[in-house]
Design an enzyme around this catalytic site. Sequence first.
Site, PDB file in Angstrom:
ATOM      1  CB  THR A  46      -1.374   0.357   0.975  1.00  0.00           C
ATOM      2  OG1 THR A  46      -0.245  -0.413   1.525  1.00  0.00           O
ATOM      3  CG2 THR A  46      -2.300  -0.983   1.456  1.00  0.00           C
ATOM      4  CG  LEU A 144      12.473  -9.637   9.191  1.00  0.00           C
ATOM      5  CD1 LEU A 144      13.141 -10.300  10.545  1.00  0.00           C
ATOM      6  CD2 LEU A 144      11.328  -9.288  10.024  1.00  0.00           C
ATOM      7  CG  ASP A 191      10.992  -1.009   4.779  1.00  0.00           C
ATOM      8  OD1 ASP A 191       9.740  -1.484   4.893  1.00  0.00           O
ATOM      9  OD2 ASP A 191      11.987  -1.566   3.633  1.00  0.00           O
TER      10      ASP A 191
END
Length: 401
Positions: A46, A144, A191
Amino acid sequence: MSAGHIDGPRAATQDAARALFADLTGRAPDGVWSAPGRVNLIGEHTDYNEGFVLPFAIPHRTFAAVGTRKDDRVRVASTFADSAVEVSLDELGSLFPTAAGSAPSVPEWAAYPLGVAWALQRSGTAGRGVDIAIASDVPVGAGLSSSAAIESATASALDDLWDAGLDRTALARIGRSAENEAVGAPTGIMDQMASMRGEVDAAIFLDCRTLEAQLVPVGIAEAGLAILVIDTRVEHAHSTGGYGERRASCERGAAIMGVPSLRDVSVDDLERASTLMDDVTFRRVRHVVTENQRVLDTVRVLREDGARAIGDLLVASHASMRDDFEISVPELDTAVEAALAAGAIGARMTGGGFGGAAIALIEQEAVAAVSDAVTAAFAASDFTEPHLFTVTPSAGARRDA
Ligand code: ADP
Ligand code: MG
């Protein structure tokens, strides 16, 4: 059995960065800065559609031990790489931006920190020569965001040492510029924002259109819950493959709907969308549109009812990525199914997809049982043994010393 595979961040990582700096330069660094990886609680693919995401920073961090030099050279070293890479500040402008679709002309890992230095200079900050030594306990390529961690640690260090005076959001943008234009990976801003702005016990509700960020308390531990990360060890690669294709589908869908981005399409518009585009494009659009709604719903449910009530939203998010966006892989589906079968409240793949990690929201006392169930399911499918550990929402980028 699985208990041996649950581990946390290594406290020794900061020392490793200092030791590498000492090896490189024979002196002590001016300081040590660090920034975390992140897990996205919900809101996948998104960000580049100017929508909503809800990530949090994890305890695993990347440390940068940095010292200024007397000359105008930038040298970067990492415990992940055999040798250091050294360039002059002037040269950065000829190395970057990397031409679209081509690999950087320095080793790829070095393009992350050097790209940050380049982007800071381009934004008007005068650089000085520096030595940068990096060590990390963020699993690499696991979804991650070890990439944002290395960018944010470097950006925080250079912001201080170069007196740039940028705020955290501006530094997140610097990190994204490095990733997009120096490395050539077409990723969004989520991120870097999570790594720069994370806080203990909170997720970051981010509007990727305005970059307005609100901290949302998650109260995971308070509710007796834990978040288990299941790193499938299937490596994803952002700069290649399906990620770019998905972005292109989203742009096509937005163009067909006559809007600047899929942020502007609502769940009520989906019926009309289905009549205007081919099935594949429609399903890509439907994922993004429903996922945006799920982020909004998750924030509301967290605030009103607490973490225990978000399980169904996590499960629906996974199904949408598996069936509509088609970015899951058998290992991720197995992780989610095995966790749910063993009693997880919710579970979903997290990150860009095509590998990487899944998360499961579970009762604290179920950590061992769910871990064992997932490990057993992987063994039964002949998959590589997954790497399992729990995370709690943690602090963002900071100066440590
Ligand atoms: P993810 O962000 O999910 O871990 P990416 O592909 O986006 O995966 O970024 C991983 C890449 O980032 C690595 O292949 C490497 O080039 C770079 N990187 C991450 N951490 C480090 C580190 N500590 N030292 C050197 N390079 C790193
Ligand atoms: Mg990354």
